[in-house]
Write an enzyme that holds these catalytic residues in place. Structure first.
Site, PDB file in Angstrom:
ATOM      1  CD  GLU A   1      13.658  30.418  96.657  1.00  0.00           C
ATOM      2  OE1 GLU A   1      13.877  30.639  96.100  1.00  0.00           O
ATOM      3  OE2 GLU A   1      12.008  30.111  94.915  1.00  0.00           O
TER       4      GLU A   1
ATOM      5  CG  HIS B   1      20.942  38.963  94.630  1.00  0.00           C
ATOM      6  ND1 HIS B   1      20.369  38.760  93.128  1.00  0.00           N
ATOM      7  CD2 HIS B   1      21.112  37.700  95.051  1.00  0.00           C
ATOM      8  CE1 HIS B   1      20.703  37.879  93.110  1.00  0.00           C
ATOM      9  NE2 HIS B   1      20.817  36.912  93.438  1.00  0.00           N
TER      10      HIS B   1
END
Length: 325
Positions: free
Chosen positions: A60, A130
């Site tokens: 990322e 998540h």
């Protein structure tokens, strides 16, 4: 008009943006041939080629750094972070580079063409890695815009506006609604202005404010309250940074009461910023304390998700507390 779910609306927006401007490129983990974990970029690589829609390594920080570099050269990268929970390795690049590029150069160069797309929030039994809603972290950073849509129509118009915007935008997408939210969406290109809240329902007794997937939640609470004779005004904030204080204040001055709902934990959540601003702008108009209905100050639990979430029942109770104060 065409009937689309939120994923289809986002894919349609990316398709139109790429067709309109050769500088728009999409990349991230698995976004190329695979279309991303949710298929938001499905078939874009087939249509526009591997130079404009491609996979990245699983990094990322690298995705954000690469996006900064491309944007500094005049491109318009739309970078996908696969889950908002995993945007934190990119936090340094976004907060210290993306947000400050223009400022540090005295406007000689910038990375304003960047959009970071990322699915956020709970409701899919994703557990603590998540399900997070990290918008408040980025709302503390001048130089960024933070946008969250509530339905397919909003998602398409806001995403197209974000890609066209001259500032870096973080675009959080409520993944719980990806396939659950379906609506009529124009097939043509259109933009919805960033930084503007929308009053989705007029009322006189109390203002109820939310964004993203929580709009569906508060609507259920509002319907319950209206059976008790409470007239609710409902606002979708849409843009977290900058946020539309004037529209919210006008509503609160009319109703005298405010309930703010968001998925993220209470402490340090963006509801606190809204409440502080509204008590300053609307102090003499308030009939009761501002209520915040938020997630709990714990990691997002898998087994106890229903107890954790800021659901319609908690919101209804807050509405009635405020009205009966």
């Amino acid at each position: 008009m065409a009937k689309m779910n939120m994923l289809q609306a986002i894919n349609n927006a990316l398709d139109l943006a790429m067709a309109k401007d050769d500088g728009v490129v999409c990349f991230g983990e698995d976004v190329g041939h695979f279309g991303g974990v949710f298929r938001a970029t499905s078939k874009l690589q087939e249509k526009y080629g591997k130079a404009r829609c491609f996979n990245t390594p699983l990094t990322e920080q690298g995705i954000a750094g690469f996006a900064n570099g491309m944007a500094a050269q005049g491109m318009k990268p739309v970078a996908e972070i696969q889950f908002a929970d995993y945007i934190f390795p990119a936090f340094d690049q976004i907060v210290n580079e993306t947000a400050k590029f223009r400022y540090r150069s005295g406007n000689e160069f910038n990375v304003g063409g960047i959009v970071f797309r990322s699915p956020y929030g709970g409701g899919i039994a994703g557990g603590h890695y998540h399900s997070q809603s990290p918008e408040a972290y980025f709302a503390h950073t001048p130089g960024l815009k933070v946008v969250i849509p509530r339905d397919p129509y909003q998602a398409k118009g806001l995403l197209l506006a974000a890609i066209a915007d001259p500032d870096p935008v973080i675009f959080f997408e409520p993944k719980k609604l990806y396939r659950a939210s379906v609506g009529e969406v124009p097939e043509d290109y259109y933009e919805i202005e960033l930084g503007k809240a929308e009053v989705t329902q007029q009322g006189t007794d109390i203002t109820v404010l939310a964004w993203g997937a929580q709009m569906e939640i508060v609507q259920k609470a509002v319907e319950m309250a209206e059976k008790e004779g409470v007239s609710c005004e409902v606002i979708d904030l849409r843009s977290i940074l900058p946020w539309d204080a004037d529209t919210v204040a006008a509503s609160v001055k009319k109703t005298g009461r405010l309930v703010i709902n968001h998925e993220a934990p209470l402490t340090g959540g963006f509801a606190g910023e809204i409440a502080a601003t509204m008590q300053k702008m609307c102090f003499l108009h308030l009939e009761s304390p501002i209520e915040r209905v938020c997630g709990l100050d714990t990691p997002y639990p898998l087994a106890l998700e229903k107890e954790y979430v800021a659901d319609h029942l908690k919101t209804y109770e807050a509405i009635m507390r405020s009205v009966n104060f």
